[in-house]
Design a protein around this motif. Structure first.
Motif, PDB file in Angstrom:
ATOM      1  N   UNK A 292       0.856  -1.187   0.000  1.00 62.51           N
ATOM      2  CA  UNK A 292       0.000   0.000   0.000  1.00 62.51           C
ATOM      3  C   UNK A 292       0.892   1.237   0.000  1.00 62.51           C
ATOM      4  N   UNK A 293       0.297   2.376  -0.417  1.00 63.40           N
ATOM      5  CA  UNK A 293       1.108   3.563  -0.654  1.00 63.40           C
ATOM      6  C   UNK A 293       0.485   4.830  -0.052  1.00 63.40           C
ATOM      7  N   UNK A 294      -0.269   4.679   1.020  1.00 63.58           N
ATOM      8  CA  UNK A 294      -0.867   5.844   1.662  1.00 63.58           C
ATOM      9  C   UNK A 294      -1.917   6.519   0.812  1.00 63.58           C
ATOM     10  N   UNK A 295      -2.581   5.741  -0.048  1.00 67.97           N
ATOM     11  CA  UNK A 295      -3.655   6.242  -0.912  1.00 67.97           C
ATOM     12  C   UNK A 295      -4.903   5.417  -0.593  1.00 67.97           C
ATOM     13  N   UNK A 296      -5.687   5.814   0.415  1.00 68.21           N
ATOM     14  CA  UNK A 296      -6.765   4.951   0.940  1.00 68.21           C
ATOM     15  C   UNK A 296      -7.696   4.371  -0.115  1.00 68.21           C
ATOM     16  N   UNK A 297      -8.147   5.173  -1.062  1.00 65.79           N
ATOM     17  CA  UNK A 297      -9.084   4.655  -2.065  1.00 65.79           C
ATOM     18  C   UNK A 297      -8.426   3.603  -2.954  1.00 65.79           C
ATOM     19  N   UNK A 298      -7.247   3.912  -3.471  1.00 65.74           N
ATOM     20  CA  UNK A 298      -6.544   2.951  -4.313  1.00 65.74           C
ATOM     21  C   UNK A 298      -6.103   1.726  -3.533  1.00 65.74           C
ATOM     22  N   UNK A 319       2.254  -1.068   4.265  1.00 65.77           N
ATOM     23  CA  UNK A 319       2.804   0.168   3.705  1.00 65.77           C
ATOM     24  C   UNK A 319       4.197  -0.059   3.117  1.00 65.77           C
ATOM     25  N   UNK A 320       4.370   0.279   1.846  1.00 63.14           N
ATOM     26  CA  UNK A 320       5.627   0.002   1.152  1.00 63.14           C
ATOM     27  C   UNK A 320       6.207   1.212   0.433  1.00 63.14           C
ATOM     28  N   UNK A 321       5.802   2.401   0.852  1.00 66.25           N
ATOM     29  CA  UNK A 321       6.380   3.599   0.239  1.00 66.25           C
ATOM     30  C   UNK A 321       7.890   3.624   0.428  1.00 66.25           C
ATOM     31  N   UNK A 322       8.361   3.095   1.553  1.00 64.71           N
ATOM     32  CA  UNK A 322       9.811   3.035   1.792  1.00 64.71           C
ATOM     33  C   UNK A 322      10.506   2.212   0.713  1.00 64.71           C
ATOM     34  N   UNK A 323       9.928   1.086   0.342  1.00 57.49           N
ATOM     35  CA  UNK A 323      10.581   0.197  -0.624  1.00 57.49           C
ATOM     36  C   UNK A 323      10.700   0.820  -2.007  1.00 57.49           C
ATOM     37  N   UNK A 324       9.690   1.556  -2.428  1.00 59.14           N
ATOM     38  CA  UNK A 324       9.759   2.110  -3.787  1.00 59.14           C
ATOM     39  C   UNK A 324      10.778   3.243  -3.897  1.00 59.14           C
ATOM     40  N   UNK A 325      11.281   3.734  -2.757  1.00 52.35           N
ATOM     41  CA  UNK A 325      12.348   4.736  -2.814  1.00 52.35           C
ATOM     42  C   UNK A 325      13.637   4.143  -3.371  1.00 52.35           C
TER      43      UNK A 325
END
Length: 360
Positions: A292-298, A319-325
């Motif tokens: 997930x990427x902190x985009x509740x609807x998506x 939550x995986x926003x860290x990984x895509x960095x």
């Protein structure tokens, strides 16, 4: 002589465990180590709820102390081995079944076409074999470059992949498409290969790994990334990919059931778009973990689609926003092993490749 019957198991085949290769201060994660370790902890916690976990790290005691109060570490094996990075999907072993017996294939990993150092990561599988981590025969296939994230199997003879990656000149540049197809067909006992010729993600270092774009699921199902924003830079390529998917046929000459995953809204860092994708999910025994990427609807919409594809499975977003960095996501940092392949006496032995004291 009896002809070999080879199967490349689907990811939803029963598993003996999952590998994570842990981030540390000598990897590209150094500048954000705490942030990415929090993500890895969340992934590890969910994995051990369903099956054993193998953690590869040069610092096993440090990682164990990090986890000991957060999950059941008796379900974790810590394998001491030098590493360059954390992308277990691409440097991990690929398992096949030959006449029902497990074989570990050790393909060469060259940092996604010589983009990044991989001299330690390329040795992990052989070191693990030498340390007796696997209940499987070992097969050296280091004459061929292949990353686990570039292939998808349904376990019934169909392989899904991308021409952009497998035909990359910096991987097996001396091989043409026909030669590569013949090699894969024989190595994995395949009946057909479905080549995707379209689709990409901005910021992706892998040359369009299939696990960022389209994934196989039970019941002749393909989940794929769909872009509905005509202004998005991915729109044309992903539309062409969707059209090609609609033309693919099963071994019974029937169309696949296609389930579109939402395209995350653009996530950027330092004016660079990062390769966020919901296709990068991991199937476990009875569960699916998805990024997930902190985009509740998506995020919710992606979870609902996965519920449709995997009925009866627990569907959990991480939550995986860290990984895509660092240009990957949840599936990229994991590698599953079929049932009976990983040994179940991990914590009774000292698994070490003997090189952990080497200064990197």
């Amino acid at each position: 002589m009896t002809q070999e019957h080879i199967i490349l198991p689907a990811e939803w085949h029963p598993q003996s465990g999952v590998q994570l290769t842990w981030p540390h201060e000598h990897t590209d994660w150094a500048y954000m180590l705490d942030e990415v370790e929090d993500c890895f902890i969340n992934i590890a916690r969910e994995i051990v709820r369903y099956e054993p976990l193998l953690i590869v790290t040069p610092y096993p005691e440090k990682v164990k102390q990090l986890l000991i109060d957060k999950m059941d570490v008796s379900r974790i094996t810590f394998f001491c081995c030098l590493t360059n990075d954390t992308w277990a999907r691409d440097h991990g072993a690929i398992t096949v079944l030959k006449n029902g017996e497990a074989y570990i294939y050790d393909f060469a990993f060259n940092g996604w076409g010589l983009k990044f150092p991989a001299h330690f990561d390329n040795l992990i599988t052989s070191r693990a074999h030498e340390s007796s981590l696997f209940n499987a025969r070992y097969e050296n296939r280091l004459n061929f470059i292949l990353e686990g994230g570039s292939i998808e199997s349904d376990g019934e003879g169909t392989l899904l992949t991308t021409s952009e990656c497998l035909l990359s000149p910096n991987r097996n540049g001396e091989w043409n498409r026909k030669q590569i197809e013949e090699y894969l067909m024989k190595a994995f006992g395949l009946k057909q290969i479905l080549w995707l010729d379209y689709g990409y993600l901005a910021g992706d270092d892998t040359d369009s790994h299939i696990d960022t774009l389209a994934r196989l699921a039970p019941g002749n199902t393909i989940l794929y990334v769909r872009c509905t924003d005509i202004k998005d830079e991915h729109y044309d390529a992903l539309l062409a990919m969707e059209k090609q998917l609609k033309n693919f046929r099963t071994l019974e000459d029937k169309p696949y059931r296609l389930l579109p995953l939402p395209m995350p809204k653009a996530i950027c860092e330092d004016n660079e778009r990062l390769p966020a994708t919901y296709a990068n999910f991991l199937v476990l025994n009875g569960a699916v973990l998805y990024p997930t990427y902190g985009q509740p609807d998506n995020d919710r919409a992606a979870g609902k689609i996965l519920e449709t594809a995997f009925p009866g499975y627990d569907i959990t977003g991480i939550p995986c926003t860290a990984l895509i960095k660092q240009h990957g996501s949840l599936h990229c940092v994991t590698m599953q092993y079929p049932q009976h392949v990983l040994k179940n006496d991990y914590n009774e032995q000292n698994y070490t490749c003997g090189t952990c004291t080497t200064v990197q």
